[in-house]
Write a protein that holds these residues in place. Sequence first.
Motif, PDB file in Angstrom:
ATOM      1  N   UNK A   1      -8.480  -1.407  10.726  1.00 18.76           N
ATOM      2  CA  UNK A   1      -7.964  -0.308  11.539  1.00 18.76           C
ATOM      3  C   UNK A   1      -6.503  -0.548  11.930  1.00 18.76           C
ATOM      4  N   UNK A   2      -6.107  -1.817  12.009  1.00 17.72           N
ATOM      5  CA  UNK A   2      -4.724  -2.109  12.414  1.00 17.72           C
ATOM      6  C   UNK A   2      -3.711  -1.535  11.426  1.00 17.72           C
ATOM      7  N   UNK A   3      -4.157  -1.214  10.207  1.00 13.48           N
ATOM      8  CA  UNK A   3      -3.244  -0.609   9.225  1.00 13.48           C
ATOM      9  C   UNK A   3      -2.682   0.704   9.761  1.00 13.48           C
ATOM     10  N   UNK A   4      -3.489   1.419  10.560  1.00 10.25           N
ATOM     11  CA  UNK A   4      -3.042   2.698  11.106  1.00 10.25           C
ATOM     12  C   UNK A   4      -1.864   2.546  12.057  1.00 10.25           C
ATOM     13  N   UNK A   5      -1.657   1.332  12.572  1.00  7.66           N
ATOM     14  CA  UNK A   5      -0.565   1.084  13.519  1.00  7.66           C
ATOM     15  C   UNK A   5       0.567   0.279  12.882  1.00  7.66           C
ATOM     16  N   UNK A   6       0.540   0.189  11.549  1.00  3.79           N
ATOM     17  CA  UNK A   6       1.574  -0.552  10.839  1.00  3.79           C
ATOM     18  C   UNK A   6       2.107   0.268   9.673  1.00  3.79           C
ATOM     19  N   UNK A   7       3.300  -0.109   9.179  1.00  4.51           N
ATOM     20  CA  UNK A   7       3.788   0.414   7.908  1.00  4.51           C
ATOM     21  C   UNK A   7       3.270  -0.528   6.836  1.00  4.51           C
ATOM     22  N   UNK A   8       2.053  -0.286   6.410  1.00  3.71           N
ATOM     23  CA  UNK A   8       1.372  -1.223   5.525  1.00  3.71           C
ATOM     24  C   UNK A   8       2.013  -1.267   4.148  1.00  3.71           C
ATOM     25  N   UNK A   9       2.245  -2.494   3.701  1.00  2.00           N
ATOM     26  CA  UNK A   9       2.753  -2.731   2.352  1.00  2.00           C
ATOM     27  C   UNK A   9       1.734  -3.584   1.620  1.00  2.00           C
ATOM     28  N   UNK A  10       1.254  -3.092   0.511  1.00  2.00           N
ATOM     29  CA  UNK A  10       0.178  -3.772  -0.193  1.00  2.00           C
ATOM     30  C   UNK A  10       0.578  -5.162  -0.675  1.00  2.00           C
ATOM     31  N   UNK A  11       1.863  -5.364  -0.891  1.00  2.00           N
ATOM     32  CA  UNK A  11       2.339  -6.663  -1.386  1.00  2.00           C
ATOM     33  C   UNK A  11       2.554  -7.657  -0.245  1.00  2.00           C
ATOM     34  N   UNK A  12       2.872  -7.155   0.944  1.00  2.00           N
ATOM     35  CA  UNK A  12       3.087  -8.042   2.089  1.00  2.00           C
ATOM     36  C   UNK A  12       1.786  -8.366   2.818  1.00  2.00           C
ATOM     37  N   UNK A  13       0.805  -7.478   2.705  1.00  2.00           N
ATOM     38  CA  UNK A  13      -0.465  -7.698   3.392  1.00  2.00           C
ATOM     39  C   UNK A  13      -0.459  -7.142   4.804  1.00  2.00           C
TER      40      UNK A  13
END
Length: 323
Positions: free
Chosen positions: A58-70
């Motif tokens: 769920x924390x992905x919703x509060x981040x600018x998620x980058x699949x390569x950075x994790x």
Amino acid sequence: MREPTMTEKSVRSAKKNVKKSYIRQLWIDIRKDWDLYLALIPGIAFLLLFKYTPMYGIIIAFKDFNIFEGMSASPWVGWKHFEKLISSASFLQVFQNTLLISVYKIVFLFPLPIIIAILLNELKHIAFKRSVQTVIYLPHFLSWVIVSGLFIDLLSTNGGIVNKMIVALGGEPIRFFLDSHIFRSVLVASAGWKDLGWNTIIYLAALAGIDPGLYESAKMDGANRWKQIIHITLPGLLPIILLMFILRLGYVLEAGTEQVLVMYNPSVYNVADVIGTYVYRIGLGEQDYSFSTAVGVFESVVAFILIISGNSLSRKFFGRGIW
């Protein structure tokens, strides 16, 4: 600091004793039925692994998620994606579509299994009753891919049996899967055809639990079949009806994602694109994982609020609920 009074001390002591008593009784139960508790382990492990562990995502919703950075290395952005969600015109349209399709399904499909179950319960010919149950129950086991193919063949403008009948009666072929004014009706009708039998079985099981003596007493008092249904059958079904309705509220924003995904097309996106398909297109199609996760979190929160509210209203007006 103020010293605890004797009353407060006694209350704390009582709570500790209750807790110790509960733990002691639980341990006794585990020792007594250790094999049953052992059988619980796979189910609990499944819930922890596939239901609770993924909640960390769920924390992905509060981040600018980058699949390569994790997840851990992606920067925090707070409520950015939720603000984008609320202000997005496309999401508002999707949200409206989802609500409308769900409301249509509740209004037109929720009462049908109750009616069918009551009608089947009134049948005296056992062989015919079981045959009808089997026929309406079987579609539940078909995947939406198969059901979609069946309806496309039936409703096709090029050789579909329904349009052949319409033309034979002097009408014009109807583009069921391309007309935005009709497509929602197709969704509701196909969902009813597939799941009507499954829900009917649930209500039939509830009807089997009603005491036959109540019907005998009603007959002796001169009640006809209609009055027996009104005063015995429906009150007997009320607990399961409330349970099914409250659970159904939790799926209001789901609106049959799998069904819509295999049946819709760009021509009807404006009336059929629901939250689930929107997340699929944005998350996998555009690889905007953070925004699609925010949409999923929003859907889950609304579903949770609806279930809590539905249960509270049920307890207030009917005196019973899920908990």
